[in-house]
Scaffold this active site. Structure first.
Site, PDB file in Angstrom:
ATOM      1  N   SER A   1       0.967  -1.223  -0.048  1.00 11.62           N
ATOM      2  CA  SER A   1       0.081  -0.090   0.063  1.00 11.62           C
ATOM      3  C   SER A   1       1.035   1.171   0.056  1.00 11.62           C
ATOM      4  O   SER A   1       2.058   1.347   0.567  1.00 11.62           O
ATOM      5  CB  SER A   1      -0.795  -0.034   1.253  1.00 11.62           C
ATOM      6  OG  SER A   1      -1.463   1.219   1.526  1.00 11.62           O
TER       7      SER A   1
ATOM      8  N   CYS B   1      -8.632   1.112  12.429  1.00  6.60           N
ATOM      9  CA  CYS B   1      -9.890   0.383  12.009  1.00  6.60           C
ATOM     10  C   CYS B   1     -10.709   0.026  13.096  1.00  6.60           C
ATOM     11  O   CYS B   1     -11.884   0.098  13.366  1.00  6.60           O
ATOM     12  CB  CYS B   1      -9.534  -0.898  11.249  1.00  6.60           C
ATOM     13  SG  CYS B   1      -8.279  -0.505  10.020  1.00  6.60           S
TER      14      CYS B   1
HETATM   15  C1  LIG Z   1      -3.025  -0.180   6.534  1.00  5.61           C
HETATM   16  C2  LIG Z   1      -2.979  -1.622   6.410  1.00  5.61           C
HETATM   17  C3  LIG Z   1      -3.642  -2.364   5.451  1.00  5.61           C
HETATM   18  C4  LIG Z   1      -4.856  -1.557   4.541  1.00  5.61           C
HETATM   19  O1  LIG Z   1      -4.057  -0.833   3.496  1.00  5.61           O
HETATM   20  P1  LIG Z   1      -5.006   0.533   3.011  1.00  5.61           P
HETATM   21  O2  LIG Z   1      -4.147   1.004   1.752  1.00  5.61           O
HETATM   22  O3  LIG Z   1      -5.453   1.543   4.053  1.00  5.61           O
HETATM   23  O4  LIG Z   1      -6.376  -0.179   2.383  1.00  5.61           O
HETATM   24  C5  LIG Z   1      -3.590  -3.637   5.304  1.00  5.61           C
HETATM   25  N1  LIG Z   1      -2.930  -4.481   5.982  1.00  5.61           N
HETATM   26  C6  LIG Z   1      -2.186  -3.757   7.039  1.00  5.61           C
HETATM   27  C7  LIG Z   1      -1.148  -4.729   7.586  1.00  5.61           C
HETATM   28  C8  LIG Z   1      -2.013  -2.575   7.204  1.00  5.61           C
HETATM   29  O5  LIG Z   1      -1.266  -2.023   8.154  1.00  5.61           O
END
Ligand SMILES: *Cc1c(COP(=O)(O)O)cnc(C)c1O
Length: 394
Positions: A199, A325
């Protein structure tokens, strides 16, 4: 009032180098990368460069990188797409109890579609049990998904060992590497990873951009349908400016991660040592050393995590009570519960996550405010306990 950001595991700022590369894309190279004219070709060239940078950073091929809207979509796509495309081989999927919600919810969805999902337990440091994994792998298993690094406590899994075990049975291995990128060299060939989620906004690129690495030959169904983009695997006009920024962020961290990691680790260790020496009854949640360089998750006995977060916020300090979250909900973190952290301790957990732009002066300020805030909340809770037990107030 100064503002100090210690919530880099939730999101990071877009670095100036990344932003600079993106700016001209919005106004000048705004073409649709699918168009056949020169505007389209220019945009396509930028996308190609970004794709190459990411591929190079993880030792993959250009054609194995698919752009998505972020880590959540990448995880949804991996879990659902891999299970559905390989359902002729079996219906068991194995993951862990401490995955990000985007993996866990995708797995729940699979259960409604008739798949059997095994959620592996972890030990008190957050490590997935290899013995349990071996025990659960069977002829019917088609996919194993274990995160590289946990986002709440920072524990780093033994991904290479896990991948080897999974591959001995010819099963596909996916890892959510969103938190791992930038913390150690991620070489998909060396780690033997088949599919991997990353991401942008956790590595100083914009929010809303991510990628899925899919090794050549791995079968995966589409999640987003509706266009021929991404070699027919992911519909939707490409977010060219963000893709450019994402590619730049990967290029930067490939060059600098060793130095940057050392820097955040030094800051984190300085913070941790001061807190342990200067505040009583603090518990570390997670692994002593097999963890993310810039992260530490602590519980302060007798202190409610959310109350502490609000007091620190009043001082301009941004931290988290676990994953962004799940904050706002009253439930204790699923990660800490899986680690069998006592509910009382879990409710007190605070995650401090550093970036290369934090300074020692900031850490000193935070430690002072933290000491005062913890003392205030403890005083308040002793008064409360004494009142409820009928003791006289002192
Ligand atoms: C932040 C995160 C995600 C989600 O990524 P986004 O781009 O915010 O949707 C998934 N897995 C982990 C481990 C994260 O820290």
């Amino acid at each position: 009032m100064q503002r100090i950001y210690l919530d880099n595991a939730s999101t990071t700022n877009v670095s100036s180098e990344v932003l600079n590369e993106m700016l001209s894309v919005f106004s000048q190279n705004f073409g649709n990368s699918n168009s056949l004219h020169s505007f389209g070709r220019d945009a396509q060239a930028l996308v190609d460069t970004a794709r190459d940078r990411i591929a190079k950073a993880i030792n993959a091929e250009r054609g194995e990188i698919y752009f998505t809207s972020g880590g959540t979509e990448s995880n949804n796509w991996a879990i659902l797409g891999l299970a559905l495309a390989n359902k002729n081989k079996g219906n068991r999927v194995i993951t862990s109890q401490i995955e990000h919600a985007s993996v866990l919810e995708s797995c729940k969805k699979l259960e409604t579609l008739g798949f059997e999902v095994v959620y592996l337990p972890v030990d008190s440091t957050g490590l997935v049990s290899i013995v349990d994994l071996i025990d659960k792998l069977d002829q019917n298993t088609i996919l194993v998904s274990i995160m590289s690094v946990n986002n709440e406590v920072g524990t780093i899994q033994n991904i290479k060992t896990i991948a080897k075990i999974v591959h001995e049975k010819d099963i596909i291995f996916h890892t959510d590497a969103v938190q791992a990128v930038g913390n150690f060299a991620i070489d998909v060939k060396d780690l033997e990873v088949d599919v991997m989620s990353v991401s942008g906004h956790k590595i100083h690129a914009p929010k809303g951009i991510g990628a899925l690495y899919v090794k050549k030959g791995i079968k995966i169904d589409n999640l987003i349908v509706g266009g021929e983009q991404e070699r027919g695997k992911r519909g939707g006009t490409l977010n060219v400016p963000s893709i450019v920024g994402f590619g730049k962020a990967f290029e930067i961290l490939t060059k600098n991660y060793v130095y940057d990691c050392k820097k955040v680790k030094t800051l984190r260790d300085y913070f941790f040592n001061r807190v342990m020496n200067e505040i009583d009854d603090v518990e570390l949640n997670g692994h002593q050393n097999q963890k993310l360089a810039g992260l530490v998750n602590l519980s302060f006995a007798g202190v409610d995590g959310e109350a502490l977060l609000f007091l620190l916020d009043l001082e301009g300090i941004a931290v988290s009570t676990g994953s962004a979250c799940s904050s706002g909900s009253q439930e204790p973190s699923h990660v800490l519960m899986a680690m069998k952290v006592q509910a009382q301790v879990a409710k007190g957990a605070i995650r401090f996550s550093f970036s290369k732009s934090n300074t020692k002066e900031e850490v000193d300020y935070v430690v002072e405010k933290l000491k005062a805030s913890v003392a205030k909340l403890r005083e308040f809770s002793t008064v409360r306990v004494k009142k409820t037990t009928g003791e006289k107030n002192v």
